[in-house]
Design an enzyme around this catalytic site. Structure first.
Site: not given
Length: 535
Positions: A16, A18-19, A191-192, A194, A355, A382, A406, A508, A510
């Site tokens: 939704l 929240k953050g 209603k949801p 409530q 990545g 990176c 790697e 990083h 950003e």
């Protein structure tokens, strides 16, 4: 008491915002002169998101002190412009890990360890802020998940206990909920909401403020119904509609009087907010004069949240340059030497982000080569910097088998090697080079021009570095290693002096960009892209 607490919970459905609601409140309280800190409690059992697949969980945000955290902390930092730390992201895994370690040490005196009181006490200990500062501090604490989830119950019980300990005027609860719109009946349904609030009440909690996410604005009748059934004053039932631009949300919530009702609930002064710079920034967003397209070539492009801080930093660079930044998402697995021009010929800049693992690497190299040979502004982050080294070693220095250990442990020319302090490390979580590290810039470099300083600090999250055995060769062929660690051992930044804009960093950057204070590298990339577009 110099600390007031605001808990933010979510109801009905996840996702939704929240953050963003919590971060917007943080911005508004800081604009009122209060000191603000933010915290996220996540109910998953992982110690932190550091080992989680970005395609499942999104970006791992890294703080100055080297904590791998949930991406919501990135939103917090961008909105309140404060650096967060280890205490700012707490998971169920961390809570249980701490409790179990105490049990093994005998801290509980041989008693039975239970969710109540041991787990809830550990959670509450993370709520408390100890300060001798006489100024008022506002701690905004978001609880992940949705009310009704089994895994969230210990956190909600801890809030109930905590409110009893500090007093209801010192710890309030904002409930973010959904008011769905049924197209068939053309009605908004309460209603949801409530039911969600009733679930809270069954846990002994009372929502002091209800923030309603809805497709359309709530009318007075709908607000009256929510207020009546949810036992809150009507003026504390607020609407949080979608905004065209993310950074408009604090201003929209200021119009809804979010900070005002929070100040009222906490019994503190509702000071006049100072939002001039934020309004000025929004004006720049709404009235751009330029347009650029930046190719973002990475391996997690199917989930844009995997690069959310990069995306926001690009937008910040656009705001500064009065430019709309369109991002062209390119899956690096699809790029070859034969088709790279098709992907990049209509772009004004290229960014190759971080990545792990070898998937998609073979596509990043021709993309970087194209940018280098066609004067396309380029920023590597990176892994993007490491691939720029590999590309240059292969195609300019003539080391056709150059690679990173790697991806190719037995390569003849390991231009990217394992950092010495990573030798023998087998655990995955929390073992990278993490957090803020200093970097010294050469004063004749583009990087120095952008930062306006020869000593900078950036956040890191990596295990490999430029192999120092190849430094002289790279420099002899025209690459400037423009930034190093203070001891000179680690290459932190590179650039090509004869290129309009070709920079890469092991860090990083950003993570430190802000909408009203864009990061120098992103500001520079967009400026170079605008110049290319004008040509």
């Amino acid at each position: 008491m110099c600390v007031k607490y605001v808990f933010v919970t979510g109801g009905v459905v996840s996702g939704l915002g929240k953050g963003i609601t919590a971060a917007s409140l943080g911005r508004l309280m800081k604009a009122r002169g209060y000191k603000v800190t933010m915290q996220k409690f996540d109910p998953y059992i992982n110690i932190d998101p550091g080992t989680m697949n970005p395609m499942q969980h999104g970006e791992v945000f890294v703080t100055d002190d080297g904590t791998e955290t949930d991406l919501d902390l990135g939103h917090y930092e961008r909105f309140i412009d404060e650096s967060l730390n280890f205490n700012s992201n707490v998971t169920t895994g961390k809570i249980y890990w701490s409790v179990l370690n105490k049990e093994r040490r005998g801290d509980y005196g041989g008693g039975t360890v239970q969710v109540i009181p041991h787990i809830t006490n550990e959670i509450k200990s993370r709520f408390y802020r100890n300060t001798t500062d006489k100024d008022m501090h506002i701690a905004i604490i978001e609880i992940g998940g949705t009310v009704g989830d089994i895994e969230s119950q210990p956190f909600l019980e801890a809030i109930r206990q905590f409110q009893n300990e500090v007093g209801s005027e010192n710890a309030i609860l904002i409930h973010v909920t959904l008011i769905p719109y049924l197209k068939a009946s053309q009605e908004m349904k309460t209603k949801p909401t409530q039911a969600s609030v009733r679930e809270l009440q069954g846990l002994g909690l009372h929502a002091d403020v209800i923030v309603c996410r809805s497709e359309f604005a709530l009318d007075d009748n709908t607000k009256d119904k929510i207020a009546l059934f949810c036992n809150v004053p009507k003026e504390r039932v607020l609407n949080n509609l979608d905004q065209e631009y993310l950074y408009e949300v604090p201003l929209a919530m200021e119009e809804e009087n979010l900070a005002g009702v929070v100040c009222d609930a906490l019994k503190i002064e509702n000071r006049k907010p100072e939002l001039y710079d934020w309004n000025e920034m929004i004006e720049k967003i709404k009235h751009p004069t330029k347009h650029v397209t930046i190719a973002l070539c990475g391996k997690y492009t199917a989930l844009h949240d995997a690069y959310i801080s990069v995306v926001e930093a690009l937008k910040h660079g656009g705001i500064y340059n009065h430019a709309v930044v369109d991002i062209k998402w390119i899956d690096s697995e699809k790029i070859t030497d034969g088709n790279v021009g098709t992907y990049l010929q209509d772009t004004d800049g290229l960014l190759v982000p971080g990545g792990f693992g070898d998937r998609g690497i073979d596509g990043m190299i021709p993309a970087i080569k194209y940018a280098r040979e066609n004067n396309l502004p380029f920023l590597g982050i990176c892994l993007g910097m490491q691939m720029a080294i590999v590309e240059y070693a292969r195609n300019v220095c003539g080391l056709i088998k150059a690679d990173s250990v790697e991806f190719a442990p037995e390569t003849e020319d390991p231009v990217i090697a394992l950092m010495p302090d990573q030798e023998g490390v087998t655990d995955i979580g929390g073992t990278l080079r993490l957090g803020a590290y200093s970097c010294v810039l050469k004063e004749d470099s583009k990087a120095y021009e952008l930062y306006q300083s020869n000593m900078i600090s950036e956040r890191h999250r990596h295990r490999y570095e430029v192999n120092n055995d190849y430094r002289e060769m790279l420099m002899a062929k025209g690459m400037k290693l423009s930034g190093t660690s203070p001891d000179g051992h680690i290459v932190e930044m590179l650039e090509l002096p004869l290129h309009p804009f070709f920079l890469a960093t092991q860090a990083h950057p950003e993570f430190k960009s802000r909408p009203n204070r864009p990061h120098p590298l992103f500001k520079g990339l967009i400026e170079a892209a605008v110049k290319r577009g004008n040509k």
